[in-house]
Scaffold this motif. Structure first.
Motif, short mmCIF file in Angstrom:
data_model
loop_
_atom_site.label_atom_id
_atom_site.label_comp_id
_atom_site.label_asym_id
_atom_site.label_seq_id
_atom_site.Cartn_x
_atom_site.Cartn_y
_atom_site.Cartn_z
N GLU A 52 -32.84 26.52 -30.23
CA GLU A 52 -33.08 25.50 -30.94
C GLU A 52 -32.27 24.44 -31.43
OE1 GLU A 52 -34.63 27.55 -35.28
OE2 GLU A 52 -36.07 27.57 -33.35
N SER A 53 -31.02 25.00 -31.78
CA SER A 53 -30.10 24.25 -32.62
C SER A 53 -28.68 23.87 -31.90
CB SER A 53 -29.72 24.95 -33.80
OG SER A 53 -29.44 26.36 -33.59
N VAL A 54 -28.24 24.74 -30.84
CA VAL A 54 -27.19 24.33 -30.24
C VAL A 54 -27.30 24.61 -28.72
CG1 VAL A 54 -25.63 25.01 -32.26
CG2 VAL A 54 -26.47 26.71 -30.75
N ASN A 55 -26.35 24.01 -28.07
CA ASN A 55 -26.31 24.01 -26.56
C ASN A 55 -24.83 24.19 -26.14
OD1 ASN A 55 -29.33 23.15 -25.96
ND2 ASN A 55 -28.70 21.84 -27.56
N ILE A 56 -24.54 24.65 -24.87
CA ILE A 56 -23.24 24.92 -24.22
C ILE A 56 -23.50 24.77 -22.63
CG2 ILE A 56 -22.18 25.98 -26.05
CD1 ILE A 56 -22.70 28.79 -24.63
N LEU A 57 -22.19 24.42 -22.19
CA LEU A 57 -22.23 24.34 -20.62
C LEU A 57 -21.14 25.18 -20.40
CD1 LEU A 57 -22.37 20.66 -19.56
CD2 LEU A 57 -24.00 22.70 -18.91
N ILE A 58 -21.02 26.09 -19.47
CA ILE A 58 -19.69 26.95 -19.10
C ILE A 58 -19.52 27.02 -17.61
CG2 ILE A 58 -18.79 29.36 -19.25
CD1 ILE A 58 -20.45 29.95 -21.43
N GLY A 148 -21.34 25.36 -30.26
CA GLY A 148 -22.11 24.38 -29.39
C GLY A 148 -22.29 23.29 -30.25
N VAL A 149 -23.27 22.70 -29.67
CA VAL A 149 -23.50 20.92 -30.36
C VAL A 149 -25.11 20.74 -30.36
CG1 VAL A 149 -21.49 19.96 -29.63
CG2 VAL A 149 -23.55 19.78 -27.91
N SER A 150 -25.55 20.17 -31.10
CA SER A 150 -26.90 19.81 -31.43
C SER A 150 -27.50 19.31 -30.26
CB SER A 150 -27.12 18.67 -32.67
OG SER A 150 -26.44 17.54 -32.09
N TYR A 151 -28.83 19.26 -30.12
CA TYR A 151 -29.55 18.36 -28.83
C TYR A 151 -29.25 16.94 -28.84
CZ TYR A 151 -33.22 16.46 -26.08
OH TYR A 151 -34.16 15.45 -25.35
N ALA A 152 -28.88 16.50 -30.02
CA ALA A 152 -28.49 14.81 -29.61
C ALA A 152 -27.20 14.80 -29.02
CB ALA A 152 -28.61 14.13 -31.04
N ASP A 153 -26.27 15.46 -29.72
CA ASP A 153 -25.00 15.30 -28.99
C ASP A 153 -25.01 15.86 -27.63
OD1 ASP A 153 -23.67 14.12 -31.41
OD2 ASP A 153 -23.20 16.02 -32.23
N PHE A 154 -25.71 16.96 -27.35
CA PHE A 154 -25.66 17.37 -25.99
C PHE A 154 -26.24 16.40 -25.03
CE2 PHE A 154 -27.11 20.06 -22.50
CZ PHE A 154 -25.82 20.95 -22.22
N VAL A 155 -27.41 15.76 -25.31
CA VAL A 155 -27.68 14.81 -24.44
C VAL A 155 -26.80 13.68 -24.34
CG1 VAL A 155 -29.32 12.70 -24.38
CG2 VAL A 155 -30.20 14.86 -25.32
N GLY A 166 -21.85 8.84 -11.29
CA GLY A 166 -22.17 7.90 -10.61
C GLY A 166 -23.60 7.80 -11.03
N GLY A 167 -24.34 8.66 -11.70
CA GLY A 167 -25.84 8.40 -12.15
C GLY A 167 -25.99 7.53 -13.19
N ASP A 168 -27.26 6.77 -13.30
CA ASP A 168 -27.44 5.82 -14.17
C ASP A 168 -28.53 6.41 -15.03
OD1 ASP A 168 -29.56 5.67 -12.43
OD2 ASP A 168 -29.21 3.75 -11.73
N ALA A 169 -29.17 7.34 -15.00
CA ALA A 169 -30.14 7.84 -16.12
C ALA A 169 -29.76 8.14 -17.49
CB ALA A 169 -30.86 8.95 -15.36
N SER A 170 -30.35 8.06 -18.43
CA SER A 170 -29.91 8.36 -19.87
C SER A 170 -29.93 9.80 -19.82
CB SER A 170 -30.89 7.92 -20.78
OG SER A 170 -32.02 8.62 -20.76
N GLY A 171 -29.14 10.42 -20.74
CA GLY A 171 -28.85 11.84 -21.13
C GLY A 171 -30.29 12.60 -20.92
N ASP A 172 -31.22 11.76 -21.81
CA ASP A 172 -32.64 12.55 -21.71
C ASP A 172 -33.37 12.61 -20.45
OD1 ASP A 172 -33.62 13.41 -23.94
OD2 ASP A 172 -34.45 11.55 -24.98
#
Length: 223
Positions: A52-58, A148-155, A166-172
């Motif tokens: 609920e507070s942090v996110n990561i990619l590996i 990790g980073v917050s939801y907003a920063d991860f988006v 090459g995508g054009d959609a927003s992070g959300d």
């Protein structure tokens, strides 16, 4: 060491992470683990984890020497050659590369992705020296919320990777498919699919009040 496949490394890491989440937060814990495949791993990474507070990619490799294989990925080359100070700081906080260690007992080491991989293309601006971390201190810091980073920063980072691809959609709204794990009122584990981060945010809010969070601990320390 003979190869067994990077999936063994991912399975071990995911199992330890899930176990640590349950130990820290009990049956009320809610977390996301995504083992990506097909276009998702090329655009984002092999593995996603979130609380609920942090996110990561590996990005995972079976052995460390295989990080050099990343030079075959044009999207990663584009990421490395377009780094800014802001994106580098963001990437270093949420995007990692990990590998299994040699030996009878499997262990996992990790490093911020850009610091290890981007020099393959001669990219050194905005980078730090590579620093390997053991999985136990890494997972402990993630569970405590100090890695990790917050939801907003991860988006924001997902949006950057999506645009790089090459995508054009927003992070959300960028295609980002994974599974949210939680428990129902009877304590049974349930797995809810989501298809973008906006849907994850909505699902994450549909839960009973959780136990008090652990206080944030120190960041990572090297091996």
């Amino acid at each position: 060491m003979k190869k067994m496949g990077e999936s063994q490394v991912i399975q071990f890491f995911a199992g330890v992470l899930a176990d640590e989440m349950r130990s820290a937060f009990g049956l009320e814990c809610q977390y996301v683990i995504g083992n990506f495949s097909a276009s998702q791993d090329r655009k984002f990474a092999d593995f996603f984890a979130g609380t609920e507070s942090v996110n990561i990619l590996i990005e995972f490799k079976e052995f460390k020497k295989e990080y050099c294989d990343e030079i075959k990925k044009p999207l990663r080359e584009k990421l490395c050659k377009t780094l800014t100070k802001d994106i580098s700081n963001l990437s270093r906080s949420c995007h990692f590369i990990g590998w299994g260690t040699a030996g009878y007992n499997l262990s996992v080491e990790l490093n911020p992705y850009i610091d290890l991989v981007c020099p393959l293309w001669g990219c050194t601006e905005h980078l730090d020296l590579p620093a390997d971390y053991f999985y136990d201190s890494f997972i402990n810091a993630f569970v405590k919320g100090s890695l990790g980073v917050s939801y907003a920063d991860f988006v924001r980072y997902i949006e950057h990777l999506n645009r790089t691809a090459g995508g054009d959609a927003s992070g959300d709204e960028a295609p980002f498919r994974s599974i949210l794990f939680s428990r129902d009122n009877s304590g049974k584990i349930i797995a809810n699919r989501f298809y973008n981060l906006r849907e994850l945010r909505t699902l994450s809010s549909l839960k009973p009040a959780s136990k008090p969070r652990l206080s944030s601990g120190p960041g990572l320390s090297g091996p």
